[in-house]
Design an enzyme around this catalytic site. Structure first.
Site, mmCIF file in Angstrom:
data_model
loop_
_atom_site.group_PDB
_atom_site.id
_atom_site.type_symbol
_atom_site.label_atom_id
_atom_site.label_comp_id
_atom_site.label_asym_id
_atom_site.label_seq_id
_atom_site.Cartn_x
_atom_site.Cartn_y
_atom_site.Cartn_z
ATOM 1 N N ASP A 188 0.843 -1.199 0.000
ATOM 2 C CA ASP A 188 0.000 0.000 0.000
ATOM 3 C C ASP A 188 0.875 1.244 0.000
ATOM 4 O O ASP A 188 2.098 1.178 0.134
ATOM 5 C CB ASP A 188 -1.006 -0.006 1.149
ATOM 6 C CG ASP A 188 -0.384 0.199 2.521
ATOM 7 O OD1 ASP A 188 0.835 0.473 2.606
ATOM 8 O OD2 ASP A 188 -1.112 0.099 3.521
ATOM 9 N N GLU A 232 -5.977 2.314 -0.621
ATOM 10 C CA GLU A 232 -4.633 2.431 -1.194
ATOM 11 C C GLU A 232 -3.865 1.121 -1.105
ATOM 12 O O GLU A 232 -2.641 1.102 -1.181
ATOM 13 C CB GLU A 232 -3.855 3.543 -0.489
ATOM 14 C CG GLU A 232 -3.487 3.261 0.959
ATOM 15 C CD GLU A 232 -4.562 3.671 1.949
ATOM 16 O OE1 GLU A 232 -4.225 3.886 3.135
ATOM 17 O OE2 GLU A 232 -5.740 3.766 1.563
#
Length: 313
Positions: A188, A232
């Site tokens: 991420d 994300e």
């Protein structure tokens, strides 16, 4: 940048997978079914993603024209782009003078040139990429449900979580059955909330799209499955790949993101990513176990300073 010594003990790397005896009857049944399957092409990139195109006739054309034997509604593909010819158990691909070319493993065919396809060859037609599987391959069954729904993340235009979870199960079964290596990268963006808070959510969306573009076009192979897990968070499935090789790919991604200029409305946004790598081994009992191992390695990367690659131990 790897995790500090002690953070990633990689004792399991290199172990060969085994088929659990309890699964042997099911596996034998699936192998028998696979023997009855014709050769096919699986849409790896393009629409409909994950769809299987079966080669059921001695000669079949592919193109965007609805009258083509294999019709693909993609403007970058010619109306009659190429054709597949089966002679015995061999499949040949011929370019039909297409506008944007026919490529096999990144090598372009000349107009009317033919080439014999091998297992897992990547066929690129316009912007679409299809993986070739000969008749009787076990993977044909494992990819059976991947074209059943929309599988593209609307913002980033990569695979979404639904496709990821189906593909993960398919690749896991494939690796177990065929005794091949299989690795996963879970990663991420570091401090992404700060990006949104400082530059705004439109800038955050730009970063996510640009991030995916950099990763997808520069650092992954056509056969790798790259998906947005949520927010994300992203995952890459790496078939026939050891943890060592997966970590090398992860490191290239990490370095590329750290140095890439993310510019939004004239302002450069600092972006880095942390990555966790896990490999299928005898200790991994399920696809979910493999995912959790990669997620734990990601946590170690973030907990030890971020902008790092850690391998599950």
């Amino acid at each position: 940048m790897a995790c500090p010594p002690g953070d990633s003990n990689n004792d399991d790397i290199g172990e060969k997978t085994t088929v659990l005896r309890g699964d042997q009857v099911t596996l034998n049944n699936e192998i028998q079914k696979a023997k009855e399957q014709p050769a096919c092409l699986i849409m790896i990139r393009g629409s409909p993603q994950g769809h299987r195109f079966f080669l059921t006739q001695p000669e079949m054309t592919i193109g965007r024209d609805p009258s083509a034997d294999l019709s693909v509604a993609e403007q970058s593909i010619s109306r009659k782009h190429a054709k597949f010819t089966q002679i015995g158990n061999k499949v040949h691909l011929t370019d039909l003078g297409s506008s944007n070319g026919t490529f096999v493993n990144d090598k372009q065919l000349a107009a009317n040139q033919s080439v014999e396809l091998e297992k897992e060859d990547m066929v690129k037609l316009g912007n679409s990429i299809l993986k070739f599987l000969p008749a009787g391959e076990l993977e044909i069954l494992f990819y059976g449900n991947l074209g059943s729904a929309a599988h593209t993340d609307s913002l980033t235009q990569i695979y979404n979580k639904g496709y990821l979870l189906e593909a993960l199960e398919a690749e896991f079964k494939r690796a177990k059955a065929l005794h091949t290596e299989f690795s996963l990268i879970f990663f991420d963006l570091d401090h992404f909330k700060k990006v949104n808070d400082t530059f705004g959510h439109d800038a955050g969306d730009y970063v996510l799209k640009e991030f995916c573009q950099v990763v997808r076009t520069s650092h992954l192979r056509p056969k790798d499955v790259f998906a947005r897990y949520g927010g994300e968070e992203f995952v890459v499935l790496l078939g026939s790949t050891s943890a060592k090789s997966a970590a090398e790919i992860a490191e290239r991604v990490r370095a590329a993101i750290e140095t890439h200029p993310f510019i939004y409305e004239g302002k450069r946004i600092p972006v880095t990513t942390s990555l966790g790598v896990a490999e299928l081994s005898t200790a991994v009992e399920s696809a979910q176990t493999l995912m959790k191992a990669a997620d734990k390695a990601l946590y170690e990367a973030k907990n030890s300073g971020r902008n790092k690659v850690c391998i599950a131990h």
